[in-house]
Design a protein around this motif. Structure first.
Motif, PDB file in Angstrom:
ATOM      1  N   MET A 348       0.835  -1.190   0.000  1.00  0.00           N
ATOM      2  CA  MET A 348       0.000   0.000   0.000  1.00  0.00           C
ATOM      3  C   MET A 348       0.879   1.253   0.000  1.00  0.00           C
ATOM      4  SD  MET A 348      -2.993   1.089   2.720  1.00  0.00           S
ATOM      5  CE  MET A 348      -3.868  -0.447   2.460  1.00  0.00           C
ATOM      6  N   GLY A 349       0.673   2.098  -0.994  1.00  0.00           N
ATOM      7  CA  GLY A 349       1.422   3.344  -1.088  1.00  0.00           C
ATOM      8  C   GLY A 349       2.865   3.173  -1.515  1.00  0.00           C
ATOM      9  N   ALA A 350       3.258   1.977  -1.972  1.00  0.00           N
ATOM     10  CA  ALA A 350       4.652   1.733  -2.345  1.00  0.00           C
ATOM     11  C   ALA A 350       5.025   2.487  -3.620  1.00  0.00           C
ATOM     12  CB  ALA A 350       4.891   0.242  -2.544  1.00  0.00           C
ATOM     13  N   ASN A 351       6.287   2.845  -3.729  1.00  0.00           N
ATOM     14  CA  ASN A 351       6.812   3.502  -4.917  1.00  0.00           C
ATOM     15  C   ASN A 351       7.442   2.446  -5.813  1.00  0.00           C
ATOM     16  OD1 ASN A 351       7.933   5.077  -6.887  1.00  0.00           O
ATOM     17  ND2 ASN A 351       9.430   6.085  -5.573  1.00  0.00           N
ATOM     18  N   LEU A 352       6.721   2.041  -6.857  1.00  0.00           N
ATOM     19  CA  LEU A 352       7.202   1.039  -7.806  1.00  0.00           C
ATOM     20  C   LEU A 352       7.309   1.633  -9.203  1.00  0.00           C
ATOM     21  CD1 LEU A 352       5.125  -1.964  -6.453  1.00  0.00           C
ATOM     22  CD2 LEU A 352       7.616  -1.842  -6.493  1.00  0.00           C
ATOM     23  N   MET A 353       7.567   2.918  -9.278  1.00  0.00           N
ATOM     24  CA  MET A 353       7.713   3.579 -10.570  1.00  0.00           C
ATOM     25  C   MET A 353       8.870   2.946 -11.349  1.00  0.00           C
ATOM     26  SD  MET A 353       8.524   7.581 -11.464  1.00  0.00           S
ATOM     27  CE  MET A 353       6.906   8.142 -10.945  1.00  0.00           C
ATOM     28  N   GLY A 354       8.597   2.509 -12.576  1.00  0.00           N
ATOM     29  CA  GLY A 354       9.623   1.931 -13.428  1.00  0.00           C
ATOM     30  C   GLY A 354      10.115   0.567 -12.984  1.00  0.00           C
ATOM     31  N   LEU A 372       2.745   2.903  -9.864  1.00  0.00           N
ATOM     32  CA  LEU A 372       3.187   1.893 -10.826  1.00  0.00           C
ATOM     33  C   LEU A 372       3.424   2.517 -12.192  1.00  0.00           C
ATOM     34  CD1 LEU A 372       0.688  -0.870  -9.730  1.00  0.00           C
ATOM     35  CD2 LEU A 372       3.163  -1.102  -9.638  1.00  0.00           C
ATOM     36  N   GLU A 373       3.709   3.799 -12.212  1.00  0.00           N
ATOM     37  CA  GLU A 373       3.927   4.486 -13.479  1.00  0.00           C
ATOM     38  C   GLU A 373       5.144   3.902 -14.183  1.00  0.00           C
ATOM     39  OE1 GLU A 373       2.217   8.926 -12.866  1.00  0.00           O
ATOM     40  OE2 GLU A 373       4.027   8.451 -11.731  1.00  0.00           O
ATOM     41  N   TYR A 374       4.960   3.539 -15.447  1.00  0.00           N
ATOM     42  CA  TYR A 374       5.996   2.985 -16.313  1.00  0.00           C
ATOM     43  C   TYR A 374       6.571   1.667 -15.767  1.00  0.00           C
ATOM     44  CZ  TYR A 374       5.600   7.507 -18.523  1.00  0.00           C
ATOM     45  OH  TYR A 374       5.098   8.615 -19.155  1.00  0.00           O
ATOM     46  N   ALA A 375       5.825   1.003 -14.915  1.00  0.00           N
ATOM     47  CA  ALA A 375       6.255  -0.310 -14.417  1.00  0.00           C
ATOM     48  C   ALA A 375       5.978  -1.371 -15.481  1.00  0.00           C
ATOM     49  CB  ALA A 375       5.519  -0.656 -13.125  1.00  0.00           C
ATOM     50  N   GLY A 394       1.585   4.801 -18.243  1.00  0.00           N
ATOM     51  CA  GLY A 394       2.790   4.306 -18.903  1.00  0.00           C
ATOM     52  C   GLY A 394       3.156   2.883 -18.561  1.00  0.00           C
ATOM     53  N   ALA A 395       2.331   2.195 -17.771  1.00  0.00           N
ATOM     54  CA  ALA A 395       2.650   0.814 -17.397  1.00  0.00           C
ATOM     55  C   ALA A 395       2.510  -0.114 -18.600  1.00  0.00           C
ATOM     56  CB  ALA A 395       1.738   0.346 -16.266  1.00  0.00           C
ATOM     57  N   THR A 396       3.313  -1.182 -18.624  1.00  0.00           N
ATOM     58  CA  THR A 396       3.236  -2.208 -19.668  1.00  0.00           C
ATOM     59  C   THR A 396       2.466  -3.394 -19.113  1.00  0.00           C
ATOM     60  OG1 THR A 396       5.364  -1.528 -20.578  1.00  0.00           O
ATOM     61  CG2 THR A 396       4.558  -3.711 -21.186  1.00  0.00           C
ATOM     62  N   ILE A 397       1.394  -3.792 -19.792  1.00  0.00           N
ATOM     63  CA  ILE A 397       0.508  -4.822 -19.238  1.00  0.00           C
ATOM     64  C   ILE A 397       0.306  -5.972 -20.221  1.00  0.00           C
ATOM     65  CG2 ILE A 397      -0.688  -3.275 -17.661  1.00  0.00           C
ATOM     66  CD1 ILE A 397      -2.846  -2.911 -19.728  1.00  0.00           C
ATOM     67  N   VAL A 411      -8.438   3.844 -10.731  1.00  0.00           N
ATOM     68  CA  VAL A 411      -7.039   3.828 -11.152  1.00  0.00           C
ATOM     69  C   VAL A 411      -6.734   5.105 -11.927  1.00  0.00           C
ATOM     70  CG1 VAL A 411      -5.372   2.723 -12.690  1.00  0.00           C
ATOM     71  CG2 VAL A 411      -6.795   1.333 -11.184  1.00  0.00           C
ATOM     72  N   ASP A 412      -5.654   5.762 -11.582  1.00  0.00           N
ATOM     73  CA  ASP A 412      -5.228   6.988 -12.247  1.00  0.00           C
ATOM     74  C   ASP A 412      -4.269   6.602 -13.366  1.00  0.00           C
ATOM     75  OD1 ASP A 412      -4.363   9.438 -13.059  1.00  0.00           O
ATOM     76  OD2 ASP A 412      -3.425  10.022 -11.166  1.00  0.00           O
ATOM     77  N   CYS A 413      -4.764   6.631 -14.606  1.00  0.00           N
ATOM     78  CA  CYS A 413      -3.949   6.153 -15.729  1.00  0.00           C
ATOM     79  C   CYS A 413      -4.231   6.988 -16.973  1.00  0.00           C
ATOM     80  CB  CYS A 413      -4.251   4.675 -15.999  1.00  0.00           C
ATOM     81  SG  CYS A 413      -3.262   3.976 -17.330  1.00  0.00           S
ATOM     82  N   GLY A 414      -3.175   7.574 -17.517  1.00  0.00           N
ATOM     83  CA  GLY A 414      -3.326   8.339 -18.752  1.00  0.00           C
ATOM     84  C   GLY A 414      -3.265   7.452 -19.980  1.00  0.00           C
ATOM     85  N   PHE A 415      -2.360   6.460 -19.962  1.00  0.00           N
ATOM     86  CA  PHE A 415      -2.222   5.532 -21.088  1.00  0.00           C
ATOM     87  C   PHE A 415      -1.413   4.335 -20.609  1.00  0.00           C
ATOM     88  CE2 PHE A 415       1.286   8.493 -21.215  1.00  0.00           C
ATOM     89  CZ  PHE A 415       2.402   7.687 -21.383  1.00  0.00           C
ATOM     90  N   VAL A 416      -1.520   3.227 -21.341  1.00  0.00           N
ATOM     91  CA  VAL A 416      -0.735   2.026 -21.046  1.00  0.00           C
ATOM     92  C   VAL A 416      -0.195   1.475 -22.360  1.00  0.00           C
ATOM     93  CG1 VAL A 416      -1.974   1.358 -18.963  1.00  0.00           C
ATOM     94  CG2 VAL A 416      -2.802   0.571 -21.188  1.00  0.00           C
ATOM     95  N   TYR A 417       0.744   0.537 -22.252  1.00  0.00           N
ATOM     96  CA  TYR A 417       1.278  -0.173 -23.410  1.00  0.00           C
ATOM     97  C   TYR A 417       0.868  -1.639 -23.323  1.00  0.00           C
ATOM     98  CZ  TYR A 417       4.213   3.945 -24.060  1.00  0.00           C
ATOM     99  OH  TYR A 417       4.659   5.238 -24.253  1.00  0.00           O
ATOM    100  N   LEU A 418       0.367  -2.166 -24.444  1.00  0.00           N
ATOM    101  CA  LEU A 418      -0.075  -3.554 -24.469  1.00  0.00           C
ATOM    102  C   LEU A 418       1.056  -4.519 -24.777  1.00  0.00           C
ATOM    103  CD1 LEU A 418      -3.524  -3.298 -26.290  1.00  0.00           C
ATOM    104  CD2 LEU A 418      -2.983  -3.053 -23.861  1.00  0.00           C
ATOM    105  N   LEU A 419       2.181  -4.023 -25.280  1.00  0.00           N
ATOM    106  CA  LEU A 419       3.312  -4.880 -25.622  1.00  0.00           C
ATOM    107  C   LEU A 419       4.574  -4.412 -24.908  1.00  0.00           C
ATOM    108  CD1 LEU A 419       2.839  -5.344 -29.481  1.00  0.00           C
ATOM    109  CD2 LEU A 419       2.140  -6.886 -27.653  1.00  0.00           C
ATOM    110  N   GLU A 420       5.394  -5.375 -24.476  1.00  0.00           N
ATOM    111  CA  GLU A 420       6.648  -5.034 -23.801  1.00  0.00           C
ATOM    112  C   GLU A 420       7.671  -4.509 -24.794  1.00  0.00           C
ATOM    113  OE1 GLU A 420      10.007  -7.180 -20.932  1.00  0.00           O
ATOM    114  OE2 GLU A 420       8.644  -8.384 -22.143  1.00  0.00           O
TER     115      GLU A 420
END
Length: 715
Positions: A348-354, A372-375, A394-397, A411-420
């Motif tokens: 909870m509240g962890a910083n996992l950016m990138g 989880l931005e850009y994670a 910016g997360a890759t899912i 969830v606060d999300c502007g955009f995601v990537y479907l491919l790694e």
């Protein structure tokens, strides 16, 4: 205030939940039900909560671990053991002094062997760790045992030296690591005692056991050598013990044993249910968490001096040092947790950016308000994971495993990537969603609600459809209670395909994905083995075929050859315009047929235009003359050849490759009419191999070629 376990349990049964500031040292709550109890700032050293149900319990700022009398007992035990080891090492160092015994060659050999082995073990322990030193130490012990069996001269002494040197170094490292796990002051005391014991005993033993005359110069030499060897040995062992307790992976076995030793008599939560319990800012040195249920248990900011480095953690997510650090600090930005077990972790509240969470298991975990931005969440198992209010821009899912139990609220999300990785190496297209702009509030949750019951199978280097469908059937059989269906097949270009498979709600999608991947690899290997024998001469066949194509292309670029080739075709009128001679050559004119070939020749060397015509016309006529299948429900050779011809004509092959493919179809037709069975198989086999090289590996061609191979008896 001090209280007994019986008093606490009675109060709990009466409805009391507040037990703050109690002294519960040494009390037993084994198997008790204390859900939601508040033990903040209690002293629970040496208390026993084994098997207790402590769901939602509050242990913030508690003091756990060993009572003082237990800690004192183990320190004295370690000190005594260290002195004993010092005596043993004194004998080893005495053996080293035998190097100077000129009266006995055997003694000198024993002395040099002792020194060399001791130096090697110390070097390996410091540079590569005690785990590696254990392997190295096994070698001299084995050599010593062999020499003893063979009766080599001096083997008894040699064997003793090898065993003692190989074992005692690691045992003393263990003892010092145990002391360090208990208390820093105790560690320093034991190091000093061990050194003094070695030096003192060495000098006494050397002086009392020398058989030859001991002169002053020899005594000085022995003293200096004894001090140097004892000092180097002690420092090496102390350094290895210190690195072990710092968590270096090369000292894993030493550290684990030391922690288990130091936790004996400490607070025990073994096999306890600690779901949603809180240990924030607690002191947990010497605590036993083995096999405990740590689902969403909070360890944020536990005593920073010891963190969770000195607790028993077998069969829990705390076994991974990186995970322990993450749970304590909450900071995993730009760190790798690929494949890590974070099942039920409280982040909870962890910083996992990138952060790299590829293939990690975060099921049942809470990441509320986490960054989880850009994670990288590729292939991450996120079943029943709580992402409420998380930041995921910016997360890759790619192929992450989520289902209806996964919480994506707010969830606060502007955009995601479907491919790694990008589809094409020359671009950065990773299937951004949305393709442009950003998600409106709530759009992210809506988008992924639609795909909760699908499994994405991604193929980046093309698909062997025969292997795909066989593997799919195998997975259906293995999961007979799960209804699987291919929802869609999307061609991303450059050989990249995304196949979406629908599954029922609550299906273990990670298992389906894993089962299919394994089966697909198996089928690919089986296909490779099946055709390896047939394609042994593939390289030579390709080379010959290319030479033939090159020769035919060069020959057919000559106007005379083109005229002869076209003139031999009686089905269409031929008009040759020669710009130099202004001559028209016409043959078999039939103006009622609008399907004609027009060839313009410039200077008898360059063909500038070829239009119209149907290169497969003759093949069609010949195939139609073949006998039809006797079974109207099954396709015979005739029907398959017609189907193959149509598939070639409608394919994306170049015109040249289509032409050569149609030639091989005609060769298959000729093989049917060949009376010699061996020649028939040989002719059909050659045509099939060339078609296999020419045609792309898609289902339409693979299925037809496979059936034709069976009908021609090619296996």
């Amino acid at each position: 205030m001090k209280a007994s376990a019986r008093e606490i349990l009675q109060r709990y049964k009466a409805g009391t939940r507040d037990f703050r500031h109690f002294n519960l040292r040494g009390q037993s709550f084994k198997g008790a039900h204390l859900e939601g109890a508040d033990f903040r700032e209690c002293d629970i050293r040496s208390a026993d909560f084994t098997g207790a149900n402590l769901t939602g319990a509050n242990f913030i700022c508690v003091k756990a671990g060993l009572q003082k009398r237990w800690a004192t007992f183990w320190l004295l035990y370690s000190l005594a053991l260290s002195v004993l080891l010092g005596l043993c090492f004194a004998f080893v160092v005495y053996l080293i002094t035998l190097i100077f015994d000129s009266s006995s060659l055997e003694n000198q050999v024993v002395g040099w062997v002792s020194l060399i082995i001791l130096a090697i073990l110390c070097f390996v322990s410091v540079t590569r760790g005690t785990d590696e030193a254990l392997k190295v130490g096994a070698l001299p012990v084995g050599v010593g045992a062999l020499s003893l069996v063979l009766g080599v001269a001096g083997a008894t002494n040699g064997f003793l030296v090898l065993v003692i040197v190989g074992a005692l170094t690691l045992v003393e490292v263990q003892v010092l690591a145990q002391a360090l796990a208990l208390a820093k002051a105790g560690f320093q005391l034991i190091v000093g005692a061990g050194f003094l014991t070695k030096v003192t005993v060495i000098l006494v033993v050397v002086i009392l056991t020398k058989t030859h005359v001991v002169i002053l110069t020899e005594i000085k030499t022995f003293v200096v050598l004894s001090v140097i060897v004892a000092l180097v040995l002690t420092l090496t062992i102390a350094y290895s013990a210190w690195r072990a307790m710092k968590g270096y992976s090369q000292y894993g076995s030493i550290r684990n044993n030391a922690v288990v030793f130091a936790a004996n008599g400490g607070t025990s939560f073994r096999k306890a249910n600690l779901t949603d319990a809180k240990f924030n800012q607690a002191t947990l040195k010497g605590t036993d968490f083995r096999e405990a249920n740590l689902t969403r248990t909070s360890f944020h900011n536990v005593n920073k001096k010891y963190n969770l480095e000195r607790v028993k953690v077998t069969k829990t997510i705390l076994a991974n040092p990186a995970v322990r650090a993450l749970l304590v600090t909450g900071d995993g930005s730009y760190k790798s947790y690929a494949g890590a077990n974070l099942k039920g972790a409280n982040l909870m509240g962890a910083n996992l950016m990138g952060a790299n969470l590829k293939e990690a298991d975060i099921s049942d975990a809470t990441l509320e308000n986490a960054s989880l931005e850009y994670a990288n969440l590729t292939l991450t198992n996120a079943v029943a994971t709580n992402f409420t209010n998380a930041q995921m821009t910016g997360a890759t899912i790619e192929a992450w495993n989520i289902e209806s139990s996964t919480k994506l609220d707010n969830v606060d999300c502007g955009f995601v990537y479907l491919l790694e990785k990008p589809i094409h190496e020359t671009t950065d297209n990773r299937e951004r969603r949305p393709s442009s702009g950003e998600f409106a509030p709530g759009d992210f949750t809506k988008l992924f609600t639609e795909v909760l019951d699908t499994v994405d199978l991604i193929f980046r280097e093309g698909v062997d459809w025969k292997a795909f469908f066989t593997a799919f059937k195998e997975v259906q059989v293995e999961n007979e209670d799960t209804k699987l269906a291919v929802q869609s097949i999307e061609n991303k270009g450059d050989g990249c395909f995304v196949v979406k498979v629908t599954v029922p709600p609550d299906t273990d999608k990670e298992k389906i994905h894993r089962d299919f991947t394994e089966q697909y690899e198996i089928q690919l290997k089986l296909i490779e083995e099946k055709y390896r024998a047939q394609l042994q001469g593939k390289e030579e066949l390709i080379a010959n075929y290319r030479e033939q194509i090159q020769y035919e292309r060069q020959r057919n670029t000559k106007p005379e050859e083109m005229i002869n080739t076209l003139a031999s075709q009686p089905r269409n009128p031929i008009i040759i315009n020669n710009n130099n001679n202004n001559n028209n050559i016409q043959g078999n004119q039939d103006m009622s047929n609008n399907n004609r070939v027009k060839v313009e020749v410039e200077n008898k060397s360059k063909v500038t235009e070829v239009t119209g015509g149907n290169s497969s016309g003759n093949v069609n006529v010949v195939i139609n003359e073949l006998p039809s299948s006797p079974n109207p429900n099954e396709s015979g050779i005739k029907e398959l050849l017609i189907e193959l011809q149509k598939a070639i004509a409608s394919s994306s092959l170049s015109e040249v490759d289509k032409s050569y493919a149609q030639d091989e179809v005609e060769n298959l037709e000729k093989a049917v009419q060949n009376g010699d069975e061996n020649e028939k198989k040989k002719q059909a086999g050659k045509a099939m191999r060339i078609l296999g090289l020419l045609l792309p590996p898609i289902a339409a061609f693979v299925t037809i070629l496979d059936k034709l191979g069976q009908l021609f008896g090619l296996g």
